[in-house]
Design a protein around this motif. Structure first.
Motif, PDB file in Angstrom:
ATOM      1  N   MET B  43       0.828  -1.210   0.000  1.00 28.72           N
ATOM      2  CA  MET B  43       0.000   0.000   0.000  1.00 28.72           C
ATOM      3  C   MET B  43       0.865   1.264   0.000  1.00 28.72           C
ATOM      4  SD  MET B  43      -1.084   2.409   2.463  1.00 28.72           S
ATOM      5  CE  MET B  43      -1.094   1.639   4.075  1.00 28.72           C
ATOM      6  N   VAL B  44       1.943   1.242   0.780  1.00 27.62           N
ATOM      7  CA  VAL B  44       2.848   2.401   0.827  1.00 27.62           C
ATOM      8  C   VAL B  44       3.462   2.632  -0.560  1.00 27.62           C
ATOM      9  CG1 VAL B  44       5.079   3.185   1.753  1.00 27.62           C
ATOM     10  CG2 VAL B  44       3.337   2.273   3.290  1.00 27.62           C
ATOM     11  N   GLY B  45       3.814   1.558  -1.236  1.00 28.85           N
ATOM     12  CA  GLY B  45       4.358   1.684  -2.584  1.00 28.85           C
ATOM     13  C   GLY B  45       3.339   2.323  -3.522  1.00 28.85           C
ATOM     14  N   ALA B  46       2.099   1.861  -3.427  1.00 30.16           N
ATOM     15  CA  ALA B  46       1.054   2.387  -4.313  1.00 30.16           C
ATOM     16  C   ALA B  46       0.820   3.878  -4.046  1.00 30.16           C
ATOM     17  CB  ALA B  46      -0.244   1.604  -4.099  1.00 30.16           C
ATOM     18  N   PHE B  47       0.726   4.250  -2.762  1.00 31.01           N
ATOM     19  CA  PHE B  47       0.462   5.659  -2.455  1.00 31.01           C
ATOM     20  C   PHE B  47       1.684   6.549  -2.702  1.00 31.01           C
ATOM     21  CE2 PHE B  47      -3.486   4.417  -0.192  1.00 31.01           C
ATOM     22  CZ  PHE B  47      -4.326   5.352  -0.775  1.00 31.01           C
ATOM     23  N   SER B  48       2.877   6.002  -2.514  1.00 24.82           N
ATOM     24  CA  SER B  48       4.075   6.797  -2.824  1.00 24.82           C
ATOM     25  C   SER B  48       4.109   7.068  -4.325  1.00 24.82           C
ATOM     26  CB  SER B  48       5.352   6.039  -2.429  1.00 24.82           C
ATOM     27  OG  SER B  48       5.297   5.689  -1.082  1.00 24.82           O
ATOM     28  N   VAL B  68       9.811   2.670  -4.862  1.00 23.29           N
ATOM     29  CA  VAL B  68      10.771   1.635  -4.454  1.00 23.29           C
ATOM     30  C   VAL B  68      11.563   2.109  -3.230  1.00 23.29           C
ATOM     31  CG1 VAL B  68      12.858   0.407  -5.159  1.00 23.29           C
ATOM     32  CG2 VAL B  68      10.948   0.626  -6.747  1.00 23.29           C
ATOM     33  N   LEU B  69      12.037   3.359  -3.297  1.00 23.58           N
ATOM     34  CA  LEU B  69      12.838   3.885  -2.179  1.00 23.58           C
ATOM     35  C   LEU B  69      12.005   4.002  -0.906  1.00 23.58           C
ATOM     36  CD1 LEU B  69      15.004   6.617  -3.955  1.00 23.58           C
ATOM     37  CD2 LEU B  69      15.752   4.397  -3.060  1.00 23.58           C
ATOM     38  N   ALA B  70      10.760   4.458  -1.059  1.00 23.03           N
ATOM     39  CA  ALA B  70       9.881   4.597   0.117  1.00 23.03           C
ATOM     40  C   ALA B  70       9.665   3.236   0.768  1.00 23.03           C
ATOM     41  CB  ALA B  70       8.539   5.217  -0.294  1.00 23.03           C
ATOM     42  N   GLY B  71       9.382   2.246  -0.048  1.00 20.12           N
ATOM     43  CA  GLY B  71       9.166   0.893   0.476  1.00 20.12           C
ATOM     44  C   GLY B  71      10.420   0.358   1.147  1.00 20.12           C
ATOM     45  N   ALA B  72      11.547   0.492   0.462  1.00 23.17           N
ATOM     46  CA  ALA B  72      12.809  -0.041   0.992  1.00 23.17           C
ATOM     47  C   ALA B  72      13.161   0.614   2.323  1.00 23.17           C
ATOM     48  CB  ALA B  72      13.925   0.183  -0.020  1.00 23.17           C
ATOM     49  N   LEU B  73      12.989   1.926   2.384  1.00 21.98           N
ATOM     50  CA  LEU B  73      13.324   2.659   3.607  1.00 21.98           C
ATOM     51  C   LEU B  73      12.428   2.203   4.769  1.00 21.98           C
ATOM     52  CD1 LEU B  73      15.145   5.006   4.576  1.00 21.98           C
ATOM     53  CD2 LEU B  73      13.224   6.530   4.159  1.00 21.98           C
ATOM     54  N   LEU B  74      11.140   2.082   4.488  1.00 21.95           N
ATOM     55  CA  LEU B  74      10.210   1.663   5.535  1.00 21.95           C
ATOM     56  C   LEU B  74      10.537   0.239   6.006  1.00 21.95           C
ATOM     57  CD1 LEU B  74       7.719   2.282   7.242  1.00 21.95           C
ATOM     58  CD2 LEU B  74       6.285   1.493   5.368  1.00 21.95           C
ATOM     59  N   GLY B  75      10.831  -0.640   5.070  1.00 20.84           N
ATOM     60  CA  GLY B  75      11.179  -2.020   5.418  1.00 20.84           C
ATOM     61  C   GLY B  75      12.417  -2.076   6.299  1.00 20.84           C
ATOM     62  N   ALA B  76      13.444  -1.343   5.896  1.00 15.75           N
ATOM     63  CA  ALA B  76      14.696  -1.340   6.671  1.00 15.75           C
ATOM     64  C   ALA B  76      14.468  -0.767   8.063  1.00 15.75           C
ATOM     65  CB  ALA B  76      15.754  -0.537   5.918  1.00 15.75           C
ATOM     66  N   LEU B  77      13.648   0.289   8.133  1.00 12.39           N
ATOM     67  CA  LEU B  77      13.340   0.899   9.439  1.00 12.39           C
ATOM     68  C   LEU B  77      12.609  -0.084  10.356  1.00 12.39           C
ATOM     69  CD1 LEU B  77      12.195   4.558   8.665  1.00 12.39           C
ATOM     70  CD2 LEU B  77      14.037   3.839  10.194  1.00 12.39           C
ATOM     71  N   MET B  78      11.630  -0.792   9.776  1.00 14.45           N
ATOM     72  CA  MET B  78      10.870  -1.759  10.582  1.00 14.45           C
ATOM     73  C   MET B  78      11.810  -2.805  11.168  1.00 14.45           C
ATOM     74  SD  MET B  78       7.523  -2.292   8.156  1.00 14.45           S
ATOM     75  CE  MET B  78       6.937  -3.798   8.930  1.00 14.45           C
ATOM     76  N   GLU B  79      12.720  -3.271  10.349  1.00 14.25           N
ATOM     77  CA  GLU B  79      13.647  -4.309  10.815  1.00 14.25           C
ATOM     78  C   GLU B  79      14.538  -3.755  11.923  1.00 14.25           C
ATOM     79  OE1 GLU B  79      17.122  -6.402  11.497  1.00 14.25           O
ATOM     80  OE2 GLU B  79      17.252  -4.539  10.338  1.00 14.25           O
ATOM     81  N   ARG B  80      15.082  -2.550  11.678  1.00 13.20           N
ATOM     82  CA  ARG B  80      16.071  -2.006  12.631  1.00 13.20           C
ATOM     83  C   ARG B  80      15.416  -1.603  13.948  1.00 13.20           C
ATOM     84  NH1 ARG B  80      19.115  -2.320  15.375  1.00 13.20           N
ATOM     85  NH2 ARG B  80      21.153  -1.386  15.736  1.00 13.20           N
ATOM     86  N   ILE B  81      14.234  -0.966  13.834  1.00 16.21           N
ATOM     87  CA  ILE B  81      13.578  -0.453  15.044  1.00 16.21           C
ATOM     88  C   ILE B  81      12.982  -1.592  15.869  1.00 16.21           C
ATOM     89  CG2 ILE B  81      11.600   0.911  15.881  1.00 16.21           C
ATOM     90  CD1 ILE B  81      11.998   2.718  13.441  1.00 16.21           C
ATOM     91  N   ALA B 194      14.802  -4.410   3.316  1.00 15.62           N
ATOM     92  CA  ALA B 194      14.679  -3.325   2.326  1.00 15.62           C
ATOM     93  C   ALA B 194      14.317  -3.903   0.962  1.00 15.62           C
ATOM     94  CB  ALA B 194      15.985  -2.543   2.252  1.00 15.62           C
ATOM     95  N   LEU B 195      14.984  -4.999   0.628  1.00 19.49           N
ATOM     96  CA  LEU B 195      14.736  -5.645  -0.670  1.00 19.49           C
ATOM     97  C   LEU B 195      13.296  -6.185  -0.741  1.00 19.49           C
ATOM     98  CD1 LEU B 195      16.750  -6.020  -2.972  1.00 19.49           C
ATOM     99  CD2 LEU B 195      17.224  -8.315  -2.144  1.00 19.49           C
ATOM    100  N   ALA B 196      12.878  -6.875   0.318  1.00 21.46           N
ATOM    101  CA  ALA B 196      11.525  -7.451   0.348  1.00 21.46           C
ATOM    102  C   ALA B 196      10.472  -6.343   0.285  1.00 21.46           C
ATOM    103  CB  ALA B 196      11.337  -8.271   1.617  1.00 21.46           C
ATOM    104  N   ALA B 197      10.720  -5.271   1.042  1.00 19.62           N
ATOM    105  CA  ALA B 197       9.750  -4.174   1.063  1.00 19.62           C
ATOM    106  C   ALA B 197       9.719  -3.456  -0.276  1.00 19.62           C
ATOM    107  CB  ALA B 197      10.094  -3.199   2.180  1.00 19.62           C
ATOM    108  N   ALA B 198      10.889  -3.324  -0.916  1.00 14.13           N
ATOM    109  CA  ALA B 198      10.932  -2.670  -2.233  1.00 14.13           C
ATOM    110  C   ALA B 198      10.143  -3.493  -3.251  1.00 14.13           C
ATOM    111  CB  ALA B 198      12.379  -2.515  -2.682  1.00 14.13           C
TER     112      ALA B 198
END
Lengths: 391, 291
Positions: B43-48, B68-81, B194-198
């Protein structure tokens, strides 16, 4: 001192007792009438909540600006039901027992309101439907429950009346969602088709949230029918019409009143040409930009200047006019019983932006029974009458 | 009925399910987490993409990059946080955290986008539909299939030929072993997410023109992607792709030849049947523990 005090205290006590007797009815004070409302104010369907409720509130606000009803201003209490059955029952209880409202004008999700029906009946609080269309909410008649929204079965009658008037029609395709709402429509649609000797060449399911209708369109093409009846919600209608355009399926497509916001359907389906053969049942006078709607558009815009004006903005208004009219006729000594009696004697009442005139009787609490059809003409959505337009 | 038309429509939808399944499988293989918020990454990818393409008026390739960047960034953040610190917790805990993210992301999306349903125009609006062996294929469907195939090949190439890809495979096969040989597994976790989220975000961007955009749009795709991952095997990248395509095609054929009433539920029937017959999926293997 003791005797000097006795009389004023007695007088004060009697006055208090008398005044509390005069306004003993829940939610009624000297200056206010408290009405409760509920709808989806949060959650995924909240986009339908506020516009519908705000239409009714605009009517009440306008009445308040003009001095109220018998000197009393209408005060609204909001509860969020998120279109969820349990939350709806809780919202009704809270409005009745905590907020002590005089009456409720609310509910925009049929299944959720239907689940709270027993609760509403048991509370004996007068209840006016805001925008739900399920027949079982107001039929069989419950003493305190009323609606001015055209119910699903009556919407089905409008649709099938229109279909029957299409010249030389012999076969139709029915594309349907699968829920109580669709079933209520279909109860009158199937009956009407059978009576008219029109064959259902294909009876096709299109589930909620479907993002593709390839199979449904191909089956419709195979059926080679004269019309397609769409008992579907706007999003699924848009998906179907988009695929119909892609595979060359021709109309007429006859849709339920859920599709009244035809411009939104067009936008989601990929443009105005996707709805060029769509005919939609409607219980409103005209689309948002229609001449007859100007008064109500202005009213909504006056009280909610930041809201986008849409078809939903008018759904709750007819109920508000019916409530206000009955409050007026119930007189200054307002009681729930008097109010219900006034509602039940409504005949040919003003329905604001709705197509009908409101009539309630003790045997029928479904106040609006007439609908008509909208279609696109010269790039604009317009009302075209109740039957197939004569050339 | 037009078999080829149904088949091609199934492939187009199946490609989207395959991309969703791919994202689910990548994360599951690396950390053993089923990401229940993966639909929201879509959904984030679609709205971005919508924001960049429709609202900001950027060209489609640039909008694609933004998504792609929005998704990747969000995915990486979720993992790290959230996930890195709790990765050894019970599956139920991880699932609850993922569901929590799903609710939060949808809630945040409702603030700007909750008041309406939006449409994303196709990437090639003026391209005429292709006619192929009796089937009608829109340019968007063709693009979806092509991009899905391209992404799959790219990922397989990354795994096989790049150092990072090999490190990812090593981490997936044996986490402790990877640490011992000096692989920065934290970095690998972030890259994987990041890759999966992208990939999920790309699925969202491709789904936009055929679906409608609203904050809850990801749920349906998540369920279908989950069915695809179960069908293909939760440990197999190839299985995710094949599973996705199969779910898409089966769904269409069941709707076309059996009943439209079964179309939406067919993926769930697939899950049940696969779990009975081949619990590890078509491409999955029964895990072997050495003692």
């Amino acid at each position: 001192m003791k005797s000097a005090l006795r009389y004023p205290v007695l007088v004060a006590a009697m006055a208090t007792a008398l005044s509390s007797t005069a306004f003993a009815e829940p939610g009624v004070s000297e200056n206010t009438i408290r009405l409760g409302t509920f709808g989806p104010l949060t959650g995924p369907v909240s986009l339908y909540g506020y516009p519908i409720i705000n239409g009714a509130v605009a009517v009440y606000n306008e009445i308040n600006e003009k001095g109220g009803i018998h000197g009393r201003k209408i005060e609204m209490v909001y509860e969020d039901d998120s279109c969820d059955a349990a939350k709806t029952r809780a919202a009704v209880k809270k409005l009745v027992y905590n907020s002590d409202v005089f009456a409720i004008h609310g509910g925009t999700c049929s299944s959720a309101v239907n689940s709270a029906r027993d609760e509403i009946i048991a509370s004996e609080t007068p209840y006016m439907v805001m925008a739900t269309v399920l027949d079982s909410i107001t039929s069989p008649v419950a003493k305190n429950m009323f609606t001015t929204t055209q119910t699903a079965s009556l919407d089905g009658v409008t649709m099938v009346t229109f279909v029957k008037s299409i010249p030389d029609i012999k076969k139709v395709v029915v594309v349907k969602n699968t829920d109580d709402w669709a079933d209520a429509h279909l109860s009158t649609i199937y009956k009407g088709l059978e009576e008219a000797g029109i064959e259902v060449a294909a009876d096709i399911v299109l589930e909620r949230n479907a993002s593709d209708a390839t199979t449904q369109v191909l089956q419709s093409l195979e059926a080679n029918a004269a019309a397609v009846i769409l008992v579907t919600y706007p999003n699924e209608t848009a998906v179907f019409l988009r695929e119909a355009k892609k595979y060359g399926l021709k109309g007429p497509f006859v849709g339920a009143s859920s599709q009244m916001d035809m411009l939104a359907v067009a936008e989601r389906a990929g443009g105005m040409d996707a709805i060029s053969e769509l005919y939609v049942s409607s219980y409103l006078l005209e689309p948002v930009d229609g001449e007859k709607m100007k008064e109500f558009s202005a009213l909504y815009a006056k009280h909610f200047p930041n809201d986008k004006l849409q078809t939903l903005s008018f759904y709750g208004m007819s109920g508000a006019y019916a409530v206000a009219d009955a409050l007026e006729r119930a007189g200054p000594d307002l009681t729930r019983e008097g109010f219900i009696k006034a509602l039940e004697s409504t005949s040919g009442g003003f329905a604001g932006p709705a197509y009908c005139q409101i009539t309630f009787t003790p045997d029928s609490h479904q106040g609006c029974t007439e609908g008509h059809v909208w279609a696109v003409r010269d790039g604009k959505v317009v009302a075209i009458g109740e039957t197939w337009p004569q050339q | 009925m037009g078999f080829m038309t149904l088949f091609m429509a199934g492939l187009a939808h199946g490609s989207l399910y395959a991309l969703v399944a791919l994202g689910l499988v990548l994360i599951y293989k690396t950390q053993g987490i089923v990401n229940w918020a993966h639909g929201e990454l879509l959904m984030v990818g679609a709205f971005s993409g919508y924001t960049a393409f429709v609202l900001a008026g950027l060209p489609y390739p640039l909008a694609f990059l933004v998504a792609v960047l929005a998704g990747a960034l969000l995915g990486a953040l979720m993992e790290r946080i959230a996930f890195r610190g709790i990765v050894h917790e019970h599956h139920a805990t991880l699932a609850l955290v993922a569901i929590g993210f799903s609710v939060i992301i949808k809630g945040v999306a409702r603030i700007p986008f909750g008041a309406d349903v939006y449409t994303l125009p196709p990437a090639l609006p003026d391209a005429a539909p292709l006619r192929f062996a009796g089937a009608i294929v829109t340019s968007q469907s063709a693009l979806t299939i092509a991009i899905s195939v391209g992404i799959t090949l790219l990922l397989l190439a990354i795994f096989r030929y790049t150092r990072t890809g090999k490190q990812m495979q090593a981490t997936q096969q044996n986490l402790n072993g990877a640490r011992i040989v000096g692989i920065n597994t934290g970095r690998i976790f972030s890259i994987t997410w990041a890759l999966a989220a992208a990939v999920g975000a790309i699925a969202g961007l491709l789904a936009g023109p055929i679906s409608l955009l609203y904050p809850d749009m990801g749920s349906e795709f998540l369920l279908k992607g989950f069915a695809a991952a179960v069908l293909g095997g939760f440990h197999s990248v190839t299985g995710a792709i094949v599973g996705g395509l199969l779910v898409g095609v089966i769904e269409m054929l069941i709707g076309g030849y059996v009943s439209t009433a079964f179309q939406q539920v067919s993926p769930f029937l697939i899950i049940i049947i696969v779990l009975f017959v081949r619990p590890h999926g078509l491409f999955g293997r029964r895990p072997v523990e050495r003692v």
